[in-house]
Scaffold this motif. Sequence first.
Motif, PDB file in Angstrom:
ATOM      1  N   TRP A  33      -9.281  28.729   0.932  1.00 24.05           N
ATOM      2  CA  TRP A  33      -9.079  28.058  -0.464  1.00 24.05           C
ATOM      3  C   TRP A  33      -8.202  28.766  -1.121  1.00 24.05           C
ATOM      4  O   TRP A  33      -8.221  30.160  -1.596  1.00 24.05           O
ATOM      5  CB  TRP A  33     -10.340  28.140  -1.146  1.00 24.05           C
ATOM      6  CG  TRP A  33     -11.372  27.098  -0.484  1.00 24.05           C
ATOM      7  CD1 TRP A  33     -12.416  27.377   0.266  1.00 24.05           C
ATOM      8  CD2 TRP A  33     -11.436  25.633  -0.638  1.00 24.05           C
ATOM      9  NE1 TRP A  33     -13.101  26.020   0.799  1.00 24.05           N
ATOM     10  CE2 TRP A  33     -12.287  25.176   0.229  1.00 24.05           C
ATOM     11  CE3 TRP A  33     -10.432  24.659  -1.193  1.00 24.05           C
ATOM     12  CZ2 TRP A  33     -12.680  23.911   0.577  1.00 24.05           C
ATOM     13  CZ3 TRP A  33     -10.990  23.170  -0.886  1.00 24.05           C
ATOM     14  CH2 TRP A  33     -11.918  22.910  -0.096  1.00 24.05           C
ATOM     15  N   ILE A  66     -17.541  31.196   0.421  1.00 27.71           N
ATOM     16  CA  ILE A  66     -17.023  30.235   1.297  1.00 27.71           C
ATOM     17  C   ILE A  66     -17.688  30.227   2.536  1.00 27.71           C
ATOM     18  O   ILE A  66     -18.439  31.292   2.916  1.00 27.71           O
ATOM     19  CB  ILE A  66     -15.498  31.127   1.638  1.00 27.71           C
ATOM     20  CG1 ILE A  66     -14.717  29.939   2.521  1.00 27.71           C
ATOM     21  CG2 ILE A  66     -15.758  32.372   2.185  1.00 27.71           C
ATOM     22  CD1 ILE A  66     -13.348  30.495   2.660  1.00 27.71           C
ATOM     23  N   LEU A  77     -16.566  25.524  -0.288  1.00 25.02           N
ATOM     24  CA  LEU A  77     -16.352  26.618  -1.230  1.00 25.02           C
ATOM     25  C   LEU A  77     -17.529  26.298  -2.295  1.00 25.02           C
ATOM     26  O   LEU A  77     -17.396  25.397  -3.067  1.00 25.02           O
ATOM     27  CB  LEU A  77     -15.210  26.777  -1.883  1.00 25.02           C
ATOM     28  CG  LEU A  77     -15.042  27.860  -2.917  1.00 25.02           C
ATOM     29  CD1 LEU A  77     -14.938  29.189  -2.168  1.00 25.02           C
ATOM     30  CD2 LEU A  77     -13.438  27.822  -3.468  1.00 25.02           C
TER      31      LEU A  77
END
Length: 125
Positions: A33, A66, A77
Amino acid sequence: AVQLVESGGGSVQAGGSLRLSCVVSIYMNTMAWFRQVPGKEREAVAATDTFGTTFYADAVMGRFTISRPSAKHTLYLQMTSLQPEDTGMYFCAADPRPIPSGDRRTPLTTDFRNWGQGTQVTVSS
């Protein structure tokens, strides 16, 4: 072509939680992410690979998690204790290469060949 589809963004008040999801069409060893705010570079928030190597940015350590359940085509997430500085567009990224063993550096956008369209997270004070 590899497709990544993010979901789960939204608007919350400081202290709240959100869970972002990313579904990838083809299995990838490494997923991450990234967050981007207007006028700034896209920066890594968290990353994980098939072998369990994980990375967290210092600013989110202990607040974000995560994960990649056994299905492996979905990346999550979990974001808790959200703060206004967590606001931004969150992008899912994926790459077939695993994180090199012992590599502790911050992931770069150039490490990932595949990207989603992003999901907006807005945290108000």
